[in-house]
Design an enzyme around this catalytic site. Sequence first.
Site, PDB file in Angstrom:
ATOM      1  N   GLN A 247       0.821  -1.208   0.000  1.00  0.00           N
ATOM      2  CA  GLN A 247       0.000   0.000   0.000  1.00  0.00           C
ATOM      3  C   GLN A 247       0.858   1.263   0.000  1.00  0.00           C
ATOM      4  O   GLN A 247       2.005   1.260   0.453  1.00  0.00           O
ATOM      5  CB  GLN A 247      -0.942  -0.006   1.211  1.00  0.00           C
ATOM      6  CG  GLN A 247      -0.226  -0.260   2.507  1.00  0.00           C
ATOM      7  CD  GLN A 247      -1.122  -0.523   3.709  1.00  0.00           C
ATOM      8  OE1 GLN A 247      -0.645  -1.031   4.713  1.00  0.00           O
ATOM      9  NE2 GLN A 247      -2.377  -0.182   3.636  1.00  0.00           N
TER      10      GLN A 247
ATOM     11  N   GLU B  91      -8.297   5.290   6.230  1.00  0.00           N
ATOM     12  CA  GLU B  91      -8.092   4.446   7.414  1.00  0.00           C
ATOM     13  C   GLU B  91      -7.844   5.260   8.675  1.00  0.00           C
ATOM     14  O   GLU B  91      -7.136   6.264   8.648  1.00  0.00           O
ATOM     15  CB  GLU B  91      -6.888   3.504   7.188  1.00  0.00           C
ATOM     16  CG  GLU B  91      -6.633   2.577   8.371  1.00  0.00           C
ATOM     17  CD  GLU B  91      -5.589   1.497   8.106  1.00  0.00           C
ATOM     18  OE1 GLU B  91      -5.022   1.474   6.997  1.00  0.00           O
ATOM     19  OE2 GLU B  91      -5.358   0.682   9.011  1.00  0.00           O
TER      20      GLU B  91
END
Length: 274
Positions: A121, A211
């Site tokens: 990521q 997130e």
Amino acid sequence: MKFYYSFLSSSLLVSSALATPLTTHRRGRYEARRLSHFNNHQSHPPYKPDTDERAFLNRSNERYTSNWAGAVLTGTGYNFVTAEIIVPTPKPPSRGPSTDEYCASAWVGIDGDTCSSAILQTGIEFCARGNSTSYDAWFEWYPAYSRSFLPSDITISAGDRIKMTVNATSKRSGMAILENISTRQVASHTFKNHFEAPGELCEYNAEWIVEDFVESTFLVPFVDFGQVTFAKAQASRNGTVSGPIGSNLVDIKQNGVVLTSSSFTSDSVIVKHT
Ligand SMILES: *[C@@H]1O[C@H](CO)[C@@H](O)[C@H](O)[C@H]1NC(C)=O
Ligand SMILES: *[C@@H]1O[C@H](CO)[C@@H](O)[C@H](O)[C@H]1NC(C)=O
Ligand SMILES: *[C@@H]1O[C@H](CO)[C@@H](O)[C@H](O)[C@H]1NC(C)=O
Ligand SMILES: *[C@@H]1O[C@H](CO)[C@@H](O)[C@H](O)[C@H]1NC(C)=O
Ligand SMILES: *[C@@H]1O[C@H](CO)[C@@H](O)[C@H](O)[C@H]1NC(C)=O
């Protein structure tokens, strides 16, 4: 790896470790991340709200997690994910002490949902305390901790248009790329060995996520980021390119309160702070 779960019991407690001024704190954090592979910031797989259980977003009842909001595609052979975002201006949420530091990150990634052995990521982190904001550009191959790009490679400001891309060249190697669309300034990192890529990808998931990440052992207080739009969102399954259509949507719920609202179009994923 049980320690990964310890953050949940104290996830919403205010951290006394954040008592230093924001800039000092940020600098300290940056130094720690620059100097060490084992710093204290980490993006995790999704967890069910207020529990220590993994959420599996391919199940239709797993609509909420404590830490992920956005869209996840599930299949096989996902080895490339990209999107562009406009960097938001974060602010402290209306509820909560104004002296706290609040943060979130926006990233694109491969795996983490139905494959939890690894997540490749990259993205940006944005924080606010009072009127101060700060940004960081990072990459991570979970379960390793995240690492920052050097400010000389890329520095992030509100309003920048940033393209984020992950490209898995094998299940143990790949690239994380951030590009300033305005300046064409590019920062990239190539993960090339087992130390850098400590888990093996399955290439089952492609995702576009905002997130509430883990700092030390707790979820950082979640910032009001307004809205993040992942535009020109694309995933590739072994060369076949698609948008987010068919994704499972997920939103963040903490202490019974839903904090985000996610949706997608054929070429974008929209995550709103509610
Ligand atoms: C979701 O993924 C998990 C992990 O791969 C799997 O065990 C489960 O059967 C899947 N559920 C559905 C409904 O596909
Ligand atoms: C923060 O913003 C508010 C509202 O604009 C302003 O009144 C206040 O003076 C600002 N505080 C600082 C420290 O800049
Ligand atoms: C990106 O481009 C904008 C506009 O030219 C510039 O102001 C900003 O500093 C750049 N940011 C990065 C990350 O290079
Ligand atoms: C991923 O990286 C490889 C190796 O550099 C490159 O050949 C390939 O074109 C990249 N994939 C995409 C979709 O850009
Ligand atoms: C990807 O495509 C190539 C070429 O069509 C094929 O040889 C390979 O088996 C495919 N890999 C996967 C994981 O599907």
